[in-house]
Design a protein around this motif. Structure first.
Motif, PDB file in Angstrom:
ATOM      1  N   ASP A 103       8.769   1.758   3.634  1.00 21.35           N
ATOM      2  CA  ASP A 103       9.732   2.605   2.924  1.00 21.35           C
ATOM      3  C   ASP A 103       9.246   4.051   3.013  1.00 21.35           C
ATOM      4  O   ASP A 103       8.062   4.328   2.744  1.00 21.35           O
ATOM      5  CB  ASP A 103       9.843   2.206   1.447  1.00 21.35           C
ATOM      6  CG  ASP A 103      10.352   0.786   1.263  1.00 21.35           C
ATOM      7  OD1 ASP A 103      11.182   0.348   2.071  1.00 21.35           O
ATOM      8  OD2 ASP A 103       9.902   0.123   0.305  1.00 21.35           O
ATOM      9  N   TYR A 104      10.149   4.953   3.361  1.00 17.36           N
ATOM     10  CA  TYR A 104       9.798   6.377   3.430  1.00 17.36           C
ATOM     11  C   TYR A 104      10.809   7.169   2.604  1.00 17.36           C
ATOM     12  O   TYR A 104      12.004   7.142   2.866  1.00 17.36           O
ATOM     13  CB  TYR A 104       9.797   6.863   4.875  1.00 17.36           C
ATOM     14  CG  TYR A 104       9.487   8.331   5.003  1.00 17.36           C
ATOM     15  CD1 TYR A 104       8.245   8.831   4.609  1.00 17.36           C
ATOM     16  CD2 TYR A 104      10.437   9.216   5.493  1.00 17.36           C
ATOM     17  CE1 TYR A 104       7.963  10.184   4.721  1.00 17.36           C
ATOM     18  CE2 TYR A 104      10.166  10.568   5.604  1.00 17.36           C
ATOM     19  CZ  TYR A 104       8.925  11.047   5.212  1.00 17.36           C
ATOM     20  OH  TYR A 104       8.639  12.394   5.315  1.00 17.36           O
ATOM     21  N   GLN A 105      10.299   7.843   1.607  1.00 16.92           N
ATOM     22  CA  GLN A 105      11.152   8.612   0.714  1.00 16.92           C
ATOM     23  C   GLN A 105      11.345  10.002   1.300  1.00 16.92           C
ATOM     24  O   GLN A 105      10.484  10.880   1.199  1.00 16.92           O
ATOM     25  CB  GLN A 105      10.520   8.695  -0.680  1.00 16.92           C
ATOM     26  CG  GLN A 105      11.460   9.195  -1.752  1.00 16.92           C
ATOM     27  CD  GLN A 105      10.861   9.077  -3.144  1.00 16.92           C
ATOM     28  OE1 GLN A 105       9.729   8.629  -3.295  1.00 16.92           O
ATOM     29  NE2 GLN A 105      11.621   9.484  -4.153  1.00 16.92           N
ATOM     30  N   HIS A 118       0.858  -1.175   0.000  1.00 21.34           N
ATOM     31  CA  HIS A 118       0.000   0.000   0.000  1.00 21.34           C
ATOM     32  C   HIS A 118       0.895   1.227   0.000  1.00 21.34           C
ATOM     33  O   HIS A 118       1.711   1.410   0.899  1.00 21.34           O
ATOM     34  CB  HIS A 118      -0.897  -0.013   1.237  1.00 21.34           C
ATOM     35  CG  HIS A 118      -1.830   1.148   1.301  1.00 21.34           C
ATOM     36  ND1 HIS A 118      -2.893   1.284   0.446  1.00 21.34           N
ATOM     37  CD2 HIS A 118      -1.828   2.225   2.108  1.00 21.34           C
ATOM     38  CE1 HIS A 118      -3.539   2.403   0.740  1.00 21.34           C
ATOM     39  NE2 HIS A 118      -2.910   2.991   1.741  1.00 21.34           N
ATOM     40  N   LYS A 119       0.749   2.055  -1.041  1.00 23.20           N
ATOM     41  CA  LYS A 119       1.600   3.226  -1.170  1.00 23.20           C
ATOM     42  C   LYS A 119       0.759   4.487  -1.282  1.00 23.20           C
ATOM     43  O   LYS A 119      -0.163   4.560  -2.089  1.00 23.20           O
ATOM     44  CB  LYS A 119       2.505   3.094  -2.404  1.00 23.20           C
ATOM     45  CG  LYS A 119       3.502   4.240  -2.543  1.00 23.20           C
ATOM     46  CD  LYS A 119       4.460   3.996  -3.708  1.00 23.20           C
ATOM     47  CE  LYS A 119       5.483   5.121  -3.787  1.00 23.20           C
ATOM     48  NZ  LYS A 119       6.438   4.939  -4.900  1.00 23.20           N
ATOM     49  N   PHE A 134       4.261  -2.532   3.259  1.00 21.10           N
ATOM     50  CA  PHE A 134       4.102  -3.855   2.660  1.00 21.10           C
ATOM     51  C   PHE A 134       4.264  -4.938   3.728  1.00 21.10           C
ATOM     52  O   PHE A 134       4.881  -4.717   4.777  1.00 21.10           O
ATOM     53  CB  PHE A 134       5.119  -4.067   1.530  1.00 21.10           C
ATOM     54  CG  PHE A 134       6.552  -3.935   1.959  1.00 21.10           C
ATOM     55  CD1 PHE A 134       7.296  -5.049   2.337  1.00 21.10           C
ATOM     56  CD2 PHE A 134       7.173  -2.692   1.981  1.00 21.10           C
ATOM     57  CE1 PHE A 134       8.609  -4.925   2.730  1.00 21.10           C
ATOM     58  CE2 PHE A 134       8.492  -2.562   2.373  1.00 21.10           C
ATOM     59  CZ  PHE A 134       9.222  -3.677   2.750  1.00 21.10           C
ATOM     60  N   LYS A 192       4.808   9.527  -0.204  1.00 16.66           N
ATOM     61  CA  LYS A 192       6.185   9.105   0.001  1.00 16.66           C
ATOM     62  C   LYS A 192       6.321   7.843   0.857  1.00 16.66           C
ATOM     63  O   LYS A 192       7.430   7.382   1.108  1.00 16.66           O
ATOM     64  CB  LYS A 192       6.973  10.229   0.660  1.00 16.66           C
ATOM     65  CG  LYS A 192       7.065  11.499  -0.187  1.00 16.66           C
ATOM     66  CD  LYS A 192       7.883  12.567   0.521  1.00 16.66           C
ATOM     67  CE  LYS A 192       8.015  13.823  -0.337  1.00 16.66           C
ATOM     68  NZ  LYS A 192       8.838  14.856   0.347  1.00 16.66           N
ATOM     69  N   THR A 218      15.958   7.216   0.395  1.00 18.98           N
ATOM     70  CA  THR A 218      14.865   6.374   0.902  1.00 18.98           C
ATOM     71  C   THR A 218      15.303   5.679   2.178  1.00 18.98           C
ATOM     72  O   THR A 218      16.376   5.058   2.237  1.00 18.98           O
ATOM     73  CB  THR A 218      14.464   5.308  -0.137  1.00 18.98           C
ATOM     74  OG1 THR A 218      14.078   5.953  -1.352  1.00 18.98           O
ATOM     75  CG2 THR A 218      13.313   4.458   0.379  1.00 18.98           C
ATOM     76  N   SER A 229      14.259   2.741   4.914  1.00 13.59           N
ATOM     77  CA  SER A 229      13.438   1.538   4.957  1.00 13.59           C
ATOM     78  C   SER A 229      13.640   0.804   6.276  1.00 13.59           C
ATOM     79  O   SER A 229      14.743   0.771   6.827  1.00 13.59           O
ATOM     80  CB  SER A 229      13.780   0.587   3.803  1.00 13.59           C
ATOM     81  OG  SER A 229      13.631   1.231   2.548  1.00 13.59           O
ATOM     82  N   ASN A 238       5.476   3.823   1.587  1.00 11.24           N
ATOM     83  CA  ASN A 238       5.101   2.531   1.026  1.00 11.24           C
ATOM     84  C   ASN A 238       5.103   1.492   2.153  1.00 11.24           C
ATOM     85  O   ASN A 238       6.130   1.270   2.804  1.00 11.24           O
ATOM     86  CB  ASN A 238       6.083   2.116  -0.078  1.00 11.24           C
ATOM     87  CG  ASN A 238       5.737   0.755  -0.653  1.00 11.24           C
ATOM     88  OD1 ASN A 238       4.575   0.439  -0.847  1.00 11.24           O
ATOM     89  ND2 ASN A 238       6.755  -0.053  -0.920  1.00 11.24           N
TER      90      ASN A 238
END
Length: 213
Positions: free
Chosen positions: A58-60, A1-2, A9, A5, A66, A68, A7
């Motif tokens: 994950d966070y951009q 689910h994204k 999972f 910024k 990034t 993670s 994501n």
């Protein structure tokens, strides 16, 4: 689910199964007239149930960076049961004695792992700087009960039975951290350098106990 910024999972799986097996083993120990024959027949019943879970994010933080985080866990429990009959004799001679062993085993195993990763893309040409850390823990607890009975050829008790407990707990802790840098010079050539630190600590204790009275 994204979303934007971020994501998120993950996955989960569960397995529960059982299996049976048999063993026939014929052994001759020694040479000549003094040889001993061990004729063994065994049946095994095994059961395993396990869960495997994985969750990550994950966070951009920017267009080129990034961050993670990943958590993984594996959990298993099992039960074992077996019956073994070992027929003992001198080679070419009638049955001398029989050893019957009943085994009951319980085991639990789990592993937990946490990973933290930061990837920074220096440019669009492939230059990359990665920092990563891992923490892992493994636990294994195994106990087996062995009931041994000794019989003469007529089926009477040859001597007192032996009841043995085998206890084997084990713990392993692993910590690692590393830094990697990738520098491409062309499509066919690139330079990779890095450094890594690791620390492993294990604790194992194997105990054999005899039941008295």
């Amino acid at each position: 689910h994204k979303v934007g910024k971020v994501n998120l999972f993950g996955n989960y799986s569960y397995v529960n199964n059982g299996f049976n097996s048999g063993l026939e083993l014929y052994r001759t120990i020694g040479q000549g007239e003094g040889s001993k024959v061990f004729d063994q027949y065994a049946q095994f019943e095994n059961r395993r149930a396990s869960s495997n879970a994985r969750l990550g994010i994950d966070y951009q933080t920017s267009d080129r960076n990034t961050l993670s985080a990943l958590f993984s866990g594996f959990f298993m429990s099992g039960k074992d049961k077996s019956t073994s009959n070992n027929y003992i004799s001198d080679i070419g001679s009638p049955l001398d004695s029989t050893l019957t062993t009943l085994n009951r085993g319980n085991n639990k195993y789990n592993s937990l792992t946490f990973n933290l990763n930061n990837t920074f893309n220096v440019d669009t040409l492939g230059k990359k700087f990665v920092i990563e850390a891992d923490i892992s823990r493994f636990n294994d607890k195994t106990r087996n009960f062995y009931d041994n009975f000794f019989y003469d050829p007529s089926g009477g008790h040859l001597r007192d039975p032996e009841f043995i407990l085998n206890d084997m707990p084990s713990t392993i802790n692993i910590q690692t951290a590393k830094v990697d840098y990738t520098h491409p010079f062309s499509k066919k050539n690139k330079l990779e350098v890095g450094a890594k630190y690791s620390n492993v600590k294990s604790d194992n204790n194997m105990g054999f106990l005899n039941l008295i009275d």
